[in-house]
Enzyme design. Structure first.
Site, mmCIF file in Angstrom:
data_model
loop_
_atom_site.group_PDB
_atom_site.id
_atom_site.type_symbol
_atom_site.label_atom_id
_atom_site.label_comp_id
_atom_site.label_asym_id
_atom_site.label_seq_id
_atom_site.Cartn_x
_atom_site.Cartn_y
_atom_site.Cartn_z
ATOM 1 N N ASP A 184 -62.136 13.248 -17.403
ATOM 2 C CA ASP A 184 -62.750 14.469 -17.938
ATOM 3 C C ASP A 184 -63.750 14.992 -16.922
ATOM 4 O O ASP A 184 -63.844 14.469 -15.805
ATOM 5 C CB ASP A 184 -63.401 14.204 -19.303
ATOM 6 N N HIS A 189 -64.676 9.388 -32.993
ATOM 7 C CA HIS A 189 -64.195 9.281 -31.626
ATOM 8 C C HIS A 189 -63.368 8.009 -31.510
ATOM 9 O O HIS A 189 -63.690 6.981 -32.099
ATOM 10 C CB HIS A 189 -65.378 9.217 -30.660
ATOM 11 N N ALA A 190 -62.303 8.080 -30.767
ATOM 12 C CA ALA A 190 -61.474 6.892 -30.524
ATOM 13 C C ALA A 190 -60.754 7.080 -29.191
ATOM 14 O O ALA A 190 -61.036 8.006 -28.441
ATOM 15 C CB ALA A 190 -60.480 6.667 -31.659
ATOM 16 N N GLY A 191 -59.822 6.182 -28.895
ATOM 17 C CA GLY A 191 -59.020 6.363 -27.693
ATOM 18 C C GLY A 191 -59.220 5.315 -26.629
ATOM 19 O O GLY A 191 -58.277 4.945 -25.950
ATOM 20 N N GLU A 198 -59.317 10.611 -34.017
ATOM 21 C CA GLU A 198 -58.778 10.823 -32.675
ATOM 22 C C GLU A 198 -57.741 9.749 -32.354
ATOM 23 O O GLU A 198 -57.877 8.589 -32.746
ATOM 24 C CB GLU A 198 -59.904 10.779 -31.650
ATOM 25 N N LYS A 207 -59.828 18.490 -22.512
ATOM 26 C CA LYS A 207 -61.059 18.356 -21.753
ATOM 27 C C LYS A 207 -61.306 19.634 -20.967
ATOM 28 O O LYS A 207 -60.368 20.214 -20.393
ATOM 29 C CB LYS A 207 -60.972 17.161 -20.798
ATOM 30 N N ASP A 220 -63.545 19.559 -25.247
ATOM 31 C CA ASP A 220 -64.548 18.520 -25.039
ATOM 32 C C ASP A 220 -65.086 18.646 -23.624
ATOM 33 O O ASP A 220 -64.335 18.548 -22.651
ATOM 34 C CB ASP A 220 -63.894 17.148 -25.250
ATOM 35 N N ASP A 245 -68.635 6.278 -33.180
ATOM 36 C CA ASP A 245 -67.808 5.489 -32.271
ATOM 37 C C ASP A 245 -67.962 4.033 -32.684
ATOM 38 O O ASP A 245 -69.082 3.536 -32.830
ATOM 39 C CB ASP A 245 -68.269 5.690 -30.825
ATOM 40 N N GLU A 267 -70.044 10.231 -29.809
ATOM 41 C CA GLU A 267 -69.480 9.067 -29.127
ATOM 42 C C GLU A 267 -70.490 8.391 -28.207
ATOM 43 O O GLU A 267 -70.385 7.196 -27.936
ATOM 44 C CB GLU A 267 -68.218 9.432 -28.344
ATOM 45 N N GLU A 316 -66.957 19.739 -28.138
ATOM 46 C CA GLU A 316 -67.493 18.379 -28.237
ATOM 47 C C GLU A 316 -68.394 18.080 -27.048
ATOM 48 O O GLU A 316 -68.083 18.453 -25.915
ATOM 49 C CB GLU A 316 -66.320 17.402 -28.277
#
Length: 452
Positions: A29, A356-358, A387, A223, A251, A329, A306, A277
């Site tokens: 990002d 938030h995740a990932g 997410e 992003k 984001d 998060d 997050e 975001e």
């Protein structure tokens, strides 16, 4: 030996696990241009032989610092019994965050709080496994008084008290059985960020947008923040593929000043964005509030969380009306116990939680929290999503299950945070077989040699 002594914790091991995601720009990002998705991975064992795992997410370099912080807290954990911890979990949580010397390098934020999260997440995995329940069900089966007893209300009692929290949970109980049936059958809606990493080519962006659209996704996130003209081109590409009936968010990952964020977003207004975001510093509560007020006429919400370091900051974001979407998060603040307090505060303020995740293990963990919220607190999935990023799930023994763009409720006991033995063998840093091979090829520098 009685059950209590059988469940005494006899060891707490921690490993530095890293995946080379920077090689293909996964996770990139405007702020984090070359992340290697990683985690500090904790294993706790009892006298009886019970084993549990937990983690906190990192981006590569610096994971070794979190590992050291976790080791510094080991004396507060080893020798305790699971029975005593879970009997008064809020007090144990405070003992981890309030050790008088270690607290100085927090308090309740930064590296030491990431360490607390890893330990607490491991203990929840242990609790779930001892009771043979996934964590979401463990939470959902608790009565309101029990659940509230898990939370340390210090610093937030001016906004929400224990009695208020209990009343909120009791009021939300109606319809719980019907929601349980719905959750087990239909799951929980996901949105995808996998399409939108800033380092991806246009061809990859197009390919992934079509892929996830075909899989049933109706909410996408990109992003932004590096170049306005590039952002416009990428958003045009995505809107041309997903249409205007589907949702789109962006984001910025903290790269803008406050005024810059407002002006940048005005130029993106025509894309009908659900939220922006992390438009500025994750610590700038009043800056977020200014951005939120400025973007309200454009019908663009503000989301953050997050990188929010503790429940106190979440409290102030909510008090200042700085966010429309609260993004907890599962590995940033102090684990499940503290996260529950954020859900309760967000519910009181009428702010939607969209986690938030990932990162490594984040999807595996956060699904449990959001499913509990649906069953026991908010009672709705309307305008709420989790997410989803399609990375590293195959490294876990019990990865998330996504069907028709929805998280299906986990059935395995615990917190879904146990890595496969082969994953540890390959990706423990720097001695894993995959890392040794990449060092040999010159893809990464071996930190054991000079010049790191």
């Amino acid at each position: 030996m009685d059950t209590r002594e059988n469940l005494k914790i006899v060891s707490m091991d921690v490993k530095d696990i890293r995946f080379p995601t920077s090689l293909h720009a996964h996770g990139s990002d405007a702020m984090h241009t070359d992340p290697d998705y990683s985690c500090a991975y904790v294993t706790i064992k009892t006298i009886r032989g019970d084993t549990a795992n937990g983690l906190t997410f990192t981006c590569g370099k610096g994971t070794e610092i979190v590992v050291t912080a976790i080791k510094s807290l080991e004396p507060l954990v080893v020798g305790q019994t699971a029975v005593d911890i879970f009997k008064d979990f809020a007090s144990f949580w405070r003992s981890l965050t309030s050790e008088s010397q270690i607290r100085w390098i927090g308090p309740e934020k930064g590296v030491v709080h990431l360490a607390v999260a890893a330990i607490i997440n491991t203990l929840w995995d242990l609790w779930g496994k001892l009771l043979n329940k996934p964590v979401w069900l463990l939470l959902a089966d608790m009565d309101p008084e029990h659940l509230v007893s898990l939370i340390d209300f210090r610093y937030i009692s001016d906004v929400i008290t224990k009695n208020e929290a209990i009343d909120m949970l009791k009021q939300a109980a109606e319809g719980k059985e019907e929601r349980m049936k719905y959750l087990l059958e239909k799951g929980y809606p996901a949105y995808t960020t996998q399409v939108g990493w800033l380092g991806y080519t246009k061809e990859t962006l197009v390919e992934l947008c079509q892929k996830y659209l075909n899989e049933g996704y109706t909410f996408f996130k990109l992003k932004v923040g590096r170049d306005i003209n590039d952002d416009i081109k990428r958003l045009e590409t995505v809107r041309n593929i997903i249409g205007w009936e589907n949702k789109l968010a962006v984001d910025a990952n903290q790269v803008w000043d406050v005024d810059q964020a407002i002006e940048w977003m005005k130029k993106l207004e025509r894309f009908k964005l659900t939220w922006i975001e992390e438009p500025t510093s994750p610590d700038d509560i009043l800056g977020h509030a200014t951005i939120s007020k400025a973007l309200h006429p454009l019908k663009i919400g503000v989301a953050t969380g997050e990188m929010c370091c503790n429940r106190v900051m979440f409290k102030q974001f909510l008090q200042a009306e700085a966010i429309q979407y609260c993004q907890i998060d599962s590995a940033r603040i102090g684990g499940v116990n503290e996260i529950l307090s954020v859900y309760l505060m967000a519910h009181k303020f009428g702010v939607k939680v969209c986690p938030h995740a990932g990162g490594v293990g984040l999807c595996e963990m956060v699904q449990h929290l959001q499913m509990w919220d649906f069953l026991c607190l908010s009672g709705t999935q309307e305008d709420r999503v989790i997410e989803y990023v399609d990375q590293q799930h195959d490294q876990f023994e019990h990865p998330v299950v996504i069907e028709n763009a929805k998280y299906m409720s986990p059935r395995a006991a615990g917190y879904n945070t146990t890595l496969k033995a082969e994953a540890i063998k390959q990706f423990e840093y720097p001695t894993g077989t995959e890392w040794e091979a990449m060092f040999a090829k010159g893809l990464f520098h071996d930190p054991r040699k000079k010049g790191y």
